[in-house]
Design a protein around this motif. Structure first.
Motif, PDB file in Angstrom:
ATOM      1  N   SER A  10       0.164 -32.392 -16.843  1.00 55.53           N
ATOM      2  CA  SER A  10      -0.049 -31.977 -15.463  1.00 55.53           C
ATOM      3  C   SER A  10       1.232 -31.335 -14.930  1.00 55.53           C
ATOM      4  CB  SER A  10      -0.459 -33.197 -14.617  1.00 55.53           C
ATOM      5  OG  SER A  10      -0.677 -32.851 -13.277  1.00 55.53           O
ATOM      6  N   ASN A  40      -7.196 -25.295 -19.996  1.00 56.34           N
ATOM      7  CA  ASN A  40      -8.223 -25.699 -19.035  1.00 56.34           C
ATOM      8  C   ASN A  40      -7.958 -25.083 -17.669  1.00 56.34           C
ATOM      9  OD1 ASN A  40      -8.882 -28.604 -17.080  1.00 56.34           O
ATOM     10  ND2 ASN A  40     -10.428 -27.207 -17.859  1.00 56.34           N
ATOM     11  N   ASP A  41      -9.008 -24.566 -17.055  1.00 56.55           N
ATOM     12  CA  ASP A  41      -8.874 -24.047 -15.695  1.00 56.55           C
ATOM     13  C   ASP A  41     -10.235 -23.972 -15.048  1.00 56.55           C
ATOM     14  OD1 ASP A  41      -7.717 -23.029 -13.377  1.00 56.55           O
ATOM     15  OD2 ASP A  41      -6.379 -21.712 -14.488  1.00 56.55           O
ATOM     16  N   LEU A  42     -10.233 -23.679 -13.739  1.00 52.68           N
ATOM     17  CA  LEU A  42     -11.490 -23.602 -12.991  1.00 52.68           C
ATOM     18  C   LEU A  42     -12.235 -22.311 -13.263  1.00 52.68           C
ATOM     19  CD1 LEU A  42     -10.470 -25.050  -9.515  1.00 52.68           C
ATOM     20  CD2 LEU A  42     -11.274 -26.249 -11.543  1.00 52.68           C
ATOM     21  N   CYS A  66     -12.445 -28.312 -14.161  1.00 54.13           N
ATOM     22  CA  CYS A  66     -11.429 -29.231 -14.676  1.00 54.13           C
ATOM     23  C   CYS A  66     -12.041 -30.159 -15.725  1.00 54.13           C
ATOM     24  CB  CYS A  66     -10.857 -30.046 -13.520  1.00 54.13           C
ATOM     25  SG  CYS A  66      -9.592 -31.240 -14.018  1.00 54.13           S
ATOM     26  N   CYS A  68     -11.606 -33.103 -15.865  1.00 47.23           N
ATOM     27  CA  CYS A  68     -11.967 -34.343 -15.165  1.00 47.23           C
ATOM     28  C   CYS A  68     -13.472 -34.465 -14.962  1.00 47.23           C
ATOM     29  CB  CYS A  68     -11.290 -34.392 -13.793  1.00 47.23           C
ATOM     30  SG  CYS A  68      -9.488 -34.422 -13.851  1.00 47.23           S
ATOM     31  N   ILE A  94      -4.389 -29.298 -16.904  1.00 44.42           N
ATOM     32  CA  ILE A  94      -5.458 -29.325 -15.913  1.00 44.42           C
ATOM     33  C   ILE A  94      -5.171 -28.247 -14.884  1.00 44.42           C
ATOM     34  CG2 ILE A  94      -6.137 -31.729 -16.224  1.00 44.42           C
ATOM     35  CD1 ILE A  94      -4.387 -32.492 -13.877  1.00 44.42           C
ATOM     36  N   PRO A  95      -6.175 -27.804 -14.127  1.00 44.60           N
ATOM     37  CA  PRO A  95      -6.026 -26.608 -13.293  1.00 44.60           C
ATOM     38  C   PRO A  95      -5.095 -26.781 -12.102  1.00 44.60           C
ATOM     39  CG  PRO A  95      -8.340 -27.095 -13.717  1.00 44.60           C
ATOM     40  CD  PRO A  95      -7.551 -28.285 -14.159  1.00 44.60           C
ATOM     41  N   GLY A  98      -3.494 -29.706 -10.012  1.00 38.52           N
ATOM     42  CA  GLY A  98      -4.473 -30.772 -10.187  1.00 38.52           C
ATOM     43  C   GLY A  98      -3.886 -32.174 -10.191  1.00 38.52           C
ATOM     44  N   ALA A 101      -6.509 -36.672 -13.083  1.00 41.51           N
ATOM     45  CA  ALA A 101      -6.957 -36.794 -14.476  1.00 41.51           C
ATOM     46  C   ALA A 101      -6.643 -38.158 -15.072  1.00 41.51           C
ATOM     47  CB  ALA A 101      -6.336 -35.686 -15.327  1.00 41.51           C
ATOM     48  N   GLU A 230      -6.009 -29.111  -1.665  1.00 40.81           N
ATOM     49  CA  GLU A 230      -6.723 -28.258  -2.620  1.00 40.81           C
ATOM     50  C   GLU A 230      -7.397 -27.079  -1.925  1.00 40.81           C
ATOM     51  OE1 GLU A 230      -9.444 -30.325  -5.250  1.00 40.81           O
ATOM     52  OE2 GLU A 230      -7.970 -29.915  -6.820  1.00 40.81           O
TER      53      GLU A 230
END
Length: 362
Positions: A10, A40-42, A66, A68, A94-95, A98, A101, A230
């Motif tokens: 992260s 990893n991303d949105l 994510c 998650c 993680i995005p 983020g 997680a 966010e």
């Protein structure tokens, strides 16, 4: 079958998560066993995937959300990397900025797949520039207070904090930053590295291959402040192809420079910022340009620049901006149009997405 070791990486936007994972994977491949990275991303069309592929590291991609909230997919990808690539160590970022997680990913894996996975320390990457936002000097880098709150949450979530970009600090300053981290999160170990220079990677590798997560109880479920933070971010992803109208080769490094500069100027005009903008451009034959911007007040950073002139290039743009989605989409369109006119280029756009976390209909 021996459990596969899995680690989440992260950290704040632009802290160097991908560069750290690549440097660590290269080291582990030599000293520990086959390692792999999950980008990893949105959104889709990720710069990080393309950059990791150029390093020769094994990479998989989990896009459009994510990890998650894609646990079945995440478990499947880790197993696939183990079974098809022989990976014994898998790491995933993680995005964005983020948080969560540790709760969603680590605790789920420990509860439902405890015999299959060994959970390496939950690792948070920080960089000196962003860390100054919460140090005594309280540096103002033109980001909303809500994003500063995200950085504090990330530190609280960590099993291990890694201070990256130590090559940019004097030795006395390194001690000051480390001392601050040890005060801010007194029960969390701190390591110093430069992922770009590959210093400190051996110590990081030794730590994450011999220790496991403490599986702290940390959650942001129903945390209104986290949701508000966010909501400040907009995701922008685009894949496009430029070619010269004349068919002649030109300096594509200048095209990348000026495109990022036009986006920067558009954000400044609207009094907005971009905590992280990444571009990856290639013309084949191993020649590529990877650029990064961590704010409108900073210089462009380069992982690599084109080594020669080209008559075309494929490009991916990923931006995580503190800007509403519609204005961001328009200003990037304007920047592309300006660059095409300036350099005599034609452009084909193959993919675009632009969305805010709080946008209706997501």
């Amino acid at each position: 079958m021996e459990p596969i070791r899995f680690m989440v990486v992260s950290g704040f936007l632009g802290a160097g998560k991908t560069t750290t994972m690549i440097a660590l994977a290269e080291h582990l491949n030599r000293t520990f066993g086959e390692s792999a990275i999950i980008a990893n991303d949105l959104g889709a069309n990720l710069v990080d995937t393309s950059l990791t592929q150029t390093s020769g590291c094994t990479v998989a991609e989990i896009a459009s959300g994510c990890i998650c909230y894609q646990m079945d997919n995440t478990v499947d990808q880790i197993r696939r990397l183990r079974d098809k690539s022989g990976a014994v160590f898998v790491m995933s970022d993680i995005p964005g900025c983020g948080v969560g997680a540790l709760d969603h990913v680590y605790h789920t894996l420990a509860r439902e797949h405890g015999d299959e996975f060994t959970l390496a320390p939950f690792t948070v990457i920080v960089d000196p520039e962003r860390l100054r936002m919460i140090m005594p000097e309280r540096a103002d880098i033109n980001l909303p207070e809500e994003l500063v709150y995200l950085l504090k949450l990330q530190l609280e979530e960590a099993d291990l904090v890694v201070l990256n970009k130590c090559d940019t600090l004097a030795e006395g300053d390194i001690d000051r930053y480390v001392d601050f981290l040890k005060t801010a999160v007194p029960d969390v170990p701190v390591l110093c590295i430069s992922a770009r220079e590959k210093t400190g990677i051996d110590e990081l590798a030794a730590f994450v291959t011999t220790r496991t997560s403490a599986l702290k109880n940390f959650s942001v479920r129903d945390n209104r402040e986290f949701e508000q933070a966010e909501a400040k971010l907009t995701w922008y992803n685009r894949r496009l192809f430029f070619k010269t109208l004349s068919g002649e080769k030109i300096d594509m490094n200048a095209v990348v420079d000026d495109l990022i500069e036009e986006i920067r100027l558009g954000l400044i005009e609207r009094k907005r910022n971009v905590p992280h903008l990444k571009t990856f451009a290639t013309s084949g034959n191993g020649d590529f340009n990877k650029a990064s911007l961590i704010g409108v007040d900073y210089d462009i950073e380069y992982e690599q620049r084109f080594l020669r002139a080209h008559k075309n290039m494929r490009m991916i743009i990923n931006a995580r901006a503190v800007c509403e989605s519609r204005p961001l989409a328009r200003l990037v369109d304007d920047a592309v149009d300006e660059i095409c006119e300036r350099y005599g280029l034609d452009v084909q756009v193959f993919f675009t997405e632009c969305f805010g976390m709080a946008d209706e209909g997501r």
